[in-house]
Design an enzyme around this catalytic site. Sequence first.
Site, short mmCIF file in Angstrom:
data_model
loop_
_atom_site.label_atom_id
_atom_site.label_comp_id
_atom_site.label_asym_id
_atom_site.label_seq_id
_atom_site.Cartn_x
_atom_site.Cartn_y
_atom_site.Cartn_z
N THR A 4 -62.80 5.99 -84.08
CA THR A 4 -63.24 4.77 -84.31
C THR A 4 -62.25 3.67 -83.60
OG1 THR A 4 -63.86 2.92 -85.61
CG2 THR A 4 -62.52 4.44 -86.42
N ASP A 5 -62.83 2.54 -82.85
CA ASP A 5 -61.76 1.51 -82.47
C ASP A 5 -61.02 0.72 -83.87
OD1 ASP A 5 -64.09 0.01 -83.54
OD2 ASP A 5 -64.29 -1.21 -81.82
N GLU A 6 -61.44 1.12 -85.01
CA GLU A 6 -60.90 0.32 -86.09
C GLU A 6 -59.47 0.87 -86.38
OE1 GLU A 6 -63.30 -0.46 -89.35
OE2 GLU A 6 -64.95 0.01 -88.73
N TYR A 52 -60.46 3.17 -94.83
CA TYR A 52 -61.20 3.88 -93.92
C TYR A 52 -60.54 4.06 -92.70
CZ TYR A 52 -64.42 4.74 -90.02
OH TYR A 52 -65.10 5.16 -88.87
N LYS A 111 -59.12 7.59 -90.85
CA LYS A 111 -59.14 7.82 -89.41
C LYS A 111 -58.01 8.01 -88.36
CE LYS A 111 -62.72 8.88 -87.89
NZ LYS A 111 -63.11 10.25 -87.60
#
Length: 345
Positions: free
Chosen positions: A130-132, A155, A159
């Site tokens: 993810t870009d998060e 989260y 990741k």
Amino acid sequence: MKILITGGAGFIGSAVVRQAIRDGHSVVNLDALTYAACLANVAEAAKSPDYAFEQADICDAAALTRIFDTHQPDAVMHLAAESHVDRSIDGPGAFIQTNITGTYTLLQAARAYWEGRRQPADFRFHHVSTDEVFGSLGETGQFTEETPYDPRSPYSASKAASDHLVRAWGETYGLPVVLSNCSNNYGPFHFPEKLIPLVILKALSGKPLPVYGDGSNVRDWLYVEDHANALLTVLQKGELGRSYNIGGENERTNLQIVEGICSILDEIRPVNHPHAELITFVADRPGHDQRYAIDPARIRTELEWRPSVTVEEGLRKTTEWYLANEGWWRPLLERDGVGKRLGVA
């Protein structure tokens, strides 16, 4: 190609399963069938003789060994993950277990399988992230593949850790890995706890439409079927050891997304008042990242991929899908935590 897809009964994973079968690949769908999974997502693919399903947890090393030995895949696409930020705030342990320990266990199983077959050069392990992991942007700038990691939630931290593990297994053991980091996905079969389906379903029932803070948080919205196509492109054409940022080139604020859904519903499912009157601003999520934006130059120039669906087109297609598929989403509203405000602790 025979592809082992983890998390293939989830939202993005099921889109990859459906696309892979359409493209003529064989698929082994490995999913633990936790709360956000739904086998109805892959009903179309399950009719194919090239589809197989294995219910297993990616933390179960013995099950993974059996699955690799039984199906002998040519590639792994790793999408199994706990992914809801609000749930990670309330219960981070599940995210550590699945996203970190699960990824480690899968890497070890894939490595043993690959080494046991004398390290075939065409094997691939594609890790989907993810870009998060990159944190939050200000009003300008975009995430590139060189952006330093700066996760802000349990989260995104889990990741980020899984991304680092995959890179380490590539560098240390030579496992043939590729990685991708995507922007916010949306589309058919999206679990009802996420923003877009949540707003559609609450609007249909005439309930308040919750918007965190002032709704100014910006996301780059990627239609899930575009993403599935991009992931299969990365798997087959991506350079080993390299990562690819996948974005929709559709930056919108959360409020713009909610207002867009309201306008579509005003047109195709009108009631006696504008749906936007249901918008309600609520207390913001703790640590809410202000803006995400993807620079997709690498995947566009190296792999000749770019998104095909604008956010306006995608929102209409998604809203129409939910209106036509009540039989899919209605039972999911009874699952644990759905419809409740999470992540306020």
